[in-house]
Design a protein around this motif. Structure first.
Motif, PDB file in Angstrom:
ATOM      1  N   GLN A   1       0.848  -1.186   0.000  1.00  0.00           N
ATOM      2  CA  GLN A   1       0.000   0.000   0.000  1.00  0.00           C
ATOM      3  C   GLN A   1       0.889   1.244   0.000  1.00  0.00           C
ATOM      4  O   GLN A   1       1.820   1.352   0.790  1.00  0.00           O
ATOM      5  CB  GLN A   1      -0.892  -0.025   1.253  1.00  0.00           C
ATOM      6  N   SER A   2       0.590   2.187  -0.884  1.00  0.00           N
ATOM      7  CA  SER A   2       1.388   3.403  -0.959  1.00  0.00           C
ATOM      8  C   SER A   2       1.039   4.333   0.203  1.00  0.00           C
ATOM      9  O   SER A   2       0.003   4.169   0.859  1.00  0.00           O
ATOM     10  CB  SER A   2       1.147   4.124  -2.281  1.00  0.00           C
ATOM     11  N   ASP A   3       1.901   5.298   0.432  1.00  0.00           N
ATOM     12  CA  ASP A   3       1.631   6.291   1.482  1.00  0.00           C
ATOM     13  C   ASP A   3       0.342   7.050   1.195  1.00  0.00           C
ATOM     14  O   ASP A   3      -0.422   7.352   2.109  1.00  0.00           O
ATOM     15  CB  ASP A   3       2.793   7.278   1.605  1.00  0.00           C
ATOM     16  N   ILE A   4       0.092   7.335  -0.068  1.00  0.00           N
ATOM     17  CA  ILE A   4      -1.130   8.061  -0.447  1.00  0.00           C
ATOM     18  C   ILE A   4      -2.358   7.201  -0.180  1.00  0.00           C
ATOM     19  O   ILE A   4      -3.352   7.678   0.379  1.00  0.00           O
ATOM     20  CB  ILE A   4      -1.072   8.487  -1.929  1.00  0.00           C
ATOM     21  N   GLU A   5      -2.305   5.922  -0.554  1.00  0.00           N
ATOM     22  CA  GLU A   5      -3.429   5.016  -0.296  1.00  0.00           C
ATOM     23  C   GLU A   5      -3.683   4.877   1.200  1.00  0.00           C
ATOM     24  O   GLU A   5      -4.832   4.879   1.651  1.00  0.00           O
ATOM     25  CB  GLU A   5      -3.158   3.643  -0.904  1.00  0.00           C
ATOM     26  N   PHE A   6      -2.612   4.756   1.980  1.00  0.00           N
ATOM     27  CA  PHE A   6      -2.754   4.636   3.432  1.00  0.00           C
ATOM     28  C   PHE A   6      -3.381   5.903   4.002  1.00  0.00           C
ATOM     29  O   PHE A   6      -4.287   5.839   4.833  1.00  0.00           O
ATOM     30  CB  PHE A   6      -1.406   4.362   4.095  1.00  0.00           C
ATOM     31  N   SER A   7      -2.931   7.048   3.553  1.00  0.00           N
ATOM     32  CA  SER A   7      -3.475   8.318   4.030  1.00  0.00           C
ATOM     33  C   SER A   7      -4.957   8.452   3.696  1.00  0.00           C
ATOM     34  O   SER A   7      -5.756   8.890   4.530  1.00  0.00           O
ATOM     35  CB  SER A   7      -2.693   9.481   3.421  1.00  0.00           C
ATOM     36  N   GLU A   8      -5.341   8.055   2.490  1.00  0.00           N
ATOM     37  CA  GLU A   8      -6.750   8.109   2.088  1.00  0.00           C
ATOM     38  C   GLU A   8      -7.597   7.172   2.934  1.00  0.00           C
ATOM     39  O   GLU A   8      -8.688   7.530   3.374  1.00  0.00           O
ATOM     40  CB  GLU A   8      -6.886   7.760   0.604  1.00  0.00           C
ATOM     41  N   GLU A   9      -7.104   5.959   3.151  1.00  0.00           N
ATOM     42  CA  GLU A   9      -7.845   4.991   3.967  1.00  0.00           C
ATOM     43  C   GLU A   9      -7.950   5.463   5.412  1.00  0.00           C
ATOM     44  O   GLU A   9      -8.982   5.320   6.057  1.00  0.00           O
ATOM     45  CB  GLU A   9      -7.200   3.609   3.891  1.00  0.00           C
ATOM     46  N   LEU A  10      -6.878   6.033   5.932  1.00  0.00           N
ATOM     47  CA  LEU A  10      -6.903   6.561   7.291  1.00  0.00           C
ATOM     48  C   LEU A  10      -7.934   7.675   7.422  1.00  0.00           C
ATOM     49  O   LEU A  10      -8.697   7.715   8.390  1.00  0.00           O
ATOM     50  CB  LEU A  10      -5.517   7.065   7.693  1.00  0.00           C
ATOM     51  N   SER A  11      -8.005   8.546   6.444  1.00  0.00           N
ATOM     52  CA  SER A  11      -8.997   9.625   6.461  1.00  0.00           C
ATOM     53  C   SER A  11     -10.417   9.062   6.463  1.00  0.00           C
ATOM     54  O   SER A  11     -11.285   9.548   7.196  1.00  0.00           O
ATOM     55  CB  SER A  11      -8.803  10.549   5.261  1.00  0.00           C
ATOM     56  N   LEU A  12     -10.657   8.031   5.641  1.00  0.00           N
ATOM     57  CA  LEU A  12     -11.978   7.403   5.611  1.00  0.00           C
ATOM     58  C   LEU A  12     -12.307   6.740   6.950  1.00  0.00           C
ATOM     59  O   LEU A  12     -13.444   6.828   7.425  1.00  0.00           O
ATOM     60  CB  LEU A  12     -12.057   6.380   4.481  1.00  0.00           C
ATOM     61  N   MET A  13     -11.318   6.071   7.560  1.00  0.00           N
ATOM     62  CA  MET A  13     -11.549   5.437   8.866  1.00  0.00           C
ATOM     63  C   MET A  13     -11.914   6.480   9.917  1.00  0.00           C
ATOM     64  O   MET A  13     -12.825   6.281  10.728  1.00  0.00           O
ATOM     65  CB  MET A  13     -10.315   4.658   9.312  1.00  0.00           C
ATOM     66  N   MET A  14     -11.213   7.604   9.895  1.00  0.00           N
ATOM     67  CA  MET A  14     -11.486   8.661  10.871  1.00  0.00           C
ATOM     68  C   MET A  14     -12.863   9.278  10.632  1.00  0.00           C
ATOM     69  O   MET A  14     -13.594   9.576  11.584  1.00  0.00           O
ATOM     70  CB  MET A  14     -10.403   9.735  10.804  1.00  0.00           C
ATOM     71  N   GLU A  15     -13.235   9.445   9.377  1.00  0.00           N
ATOM     72  CA  GLU A  15     -14.546   9.996   9.040  1.00  0.00           C
ATOM     73  C   GLU A  15     -15.660   9.060   9.518  1.00  0.00           C
ATOM     74  O   GLU A  15     -16.655   9.497  10.099  1.00  0.00           O
ATOM     75  CB  GLU A  15     -14.635  10.221   7.532  1.00  0.00           C
ATOM     76  N   ARG A  16     -15.473   7.751   9.296  1.00  0.00           N
ATOM     77  CA  ARG A  16     -16.480   6.776   9.749  1.00  0.00           C
ATOM     78  C   ARG A  16     -16.567   6.750  11.270  1.00  0.00           C
ATOM     79  O   ARG A  16     -17.662   6.661  11.832  1.00  0.00           O
ATOM     80  CB  ARG A  16     -16.154   5.390   9.194  1.00  0.00           C
ATOM     81  N   ALA A  17     -15.436   6.822  11.948  1.00  0.00           N
ATOM     82  CA  ALA A  17     -15.445   6.838  13.411  1.00  0.00           C
ATOM     83  C   ALA A  17     -16.134   8.092  13.936  1.00  0.00           C
ATOM     84  O   ALA A  17     -16.908   8.032  14.898  1.00  0.00           O
ATOM     85  CB  ALA A  17     -14.022   6.754  13.957  1.00  0.00           C
ATOM     86  N   ALA A  18     -15.884   9.233  13.303  1.00  0.00           N
ATOM     87  CA  ALA A  18     -16.480  10.493  13.758  1.00  0.00           C
ATOM     88  C   ALA A  18     -17.996  10.478  13.589  1.00  0.00           C
ATOM     89  O   ALA A  18     -18.730  10.906  14.491  1.00  0.00           O
ATOM     90  CB  ALA A  18     -15.870  11.671  13.006  1.00  0.00           C
ATOM     91  N   ILE A  19     -18.485   9.971  12.461  1.00  0.00           N
ATOM     92  CA  ILE A  19     -19.936   9.980  12.269  1.00  0.00           C
ATOM     93  C   ILE A  19     -20.605   8.954  13.179  1.00  0.00           C
ATOM     94  O   ILE A  19     -21.711   9.169  13.662  1.00  0.00           O
ATOM     95  CB  ILE A  19     -20.326   9.794  10.792  1.00  0.00           C
ATOM     96  N   THR A  20     -19.911   7.837  13.443  1.00  0.00           N
ATOM     97  CA  THR A  20     -20.451   6.854  14.398  1.00  0.00           C
ATOM     98  C   THR A  20     -20.546   7.480  15.781  1.00  0.00           C
ATOM     99  O   THR A  20     -21.557   7.349  16.472  1.00  0.00           O
ATOM    100  CB  THR A  20     -19.568   5.593  14.432  1.00  0.00           C
ATOM    101  N   ARG A  21     -19.496   8.182  16.197  1.00  0.00           N
ATOM    102  CA  ARG A  21     -19.504   8.882  17.481  1.00  0.00           C
ATOM    103  C   ARG A  21     -20.645   9.894  17.533  1.00  0.00           C
ATOM    104  O   ARG A  21     -21.390   9.955  18.515  1.00  0.00           O
ATOM    105  CB  ARG A  21     -18.169   9.590  17.683  1.00  0.00           C
ATOM    106  N   ASP A  22     -20.794  10.685  16.482  1.00  0.00           N
ATOM    107  CA  ASP A  22     -21.856  11.692  16.446  1.00  0.00           C
ATOM    108  C   ASP A  22     -23.232  11.046  16.550  1.00  0.00           C
ATOM    109  O   ASP A  22     -24.117  11.557  17.237  1.00  0.00           O
ATOM    110  CB  ASP A  22     -21.765  12.527  15.171  1.00  0.00           C
ATOM    111  N   PHE A  23     -23.419   9.911  15.886  1.00  0.00           N
ATOM    112  CA  PHE A  23     -24.695   9.202  15.967  1.00  0.00           C
ATOM    113  C   PHE A  23     -24.948   8.692  17.387  1.00  0.00           C
ATOM    114  O   PHE A  23     -26.031   8.870  17.943  1.00  0.00           O
ATOM    115  CB  PHE A  23     -24.720   8.039  14.972  1.00  0.00           C
TER     116      PHE A  23
END
Length: 72
Positions: free
Chosen positions: A14-36
């Motif tokens: 996995q490239s650094d860019i792919e990892f960064s994109e996936e990390l951003s998606l994981m954080m976004e999913r965690a944040a919306i789950t928390r908000d819910f």
């Protein structure tokens, strides 16, 4: 207030860019789950988010097993 932990998993090749994109998606999913869970967003907003992420909300709902034989 509920906090959600989000593991970061790097896959071999996995490239650094792919990892960064996936990390951003994981954080976004965690944040919306928390908000819910905190009651800051409605169930419809959560379902719209899940749908916008490319998941079928009906399949996701079928996969949510509470461990006591009840699915939600």
């Amino acid at each position: 207030m509920i906090n959600i932990s989000t593991p970061a998993i790097w896959y071999p090749g996995q490239s650094d860019i792919e990892f960064s994109e996936e990390l951003s998606l994981m954080m976004e999913r965690a944040a919306i789950t928390r908000d819910f869970l905190n009651g800051d967003i409605s169930p419809d907003q959560l379902l719209d988010f899940i749908n916008d992420q490319g998941f079928d909300v009906f399949e996701v709902a079928d996969d949510w097993d509470l461990g006591d034989g009840i699915t939600s």
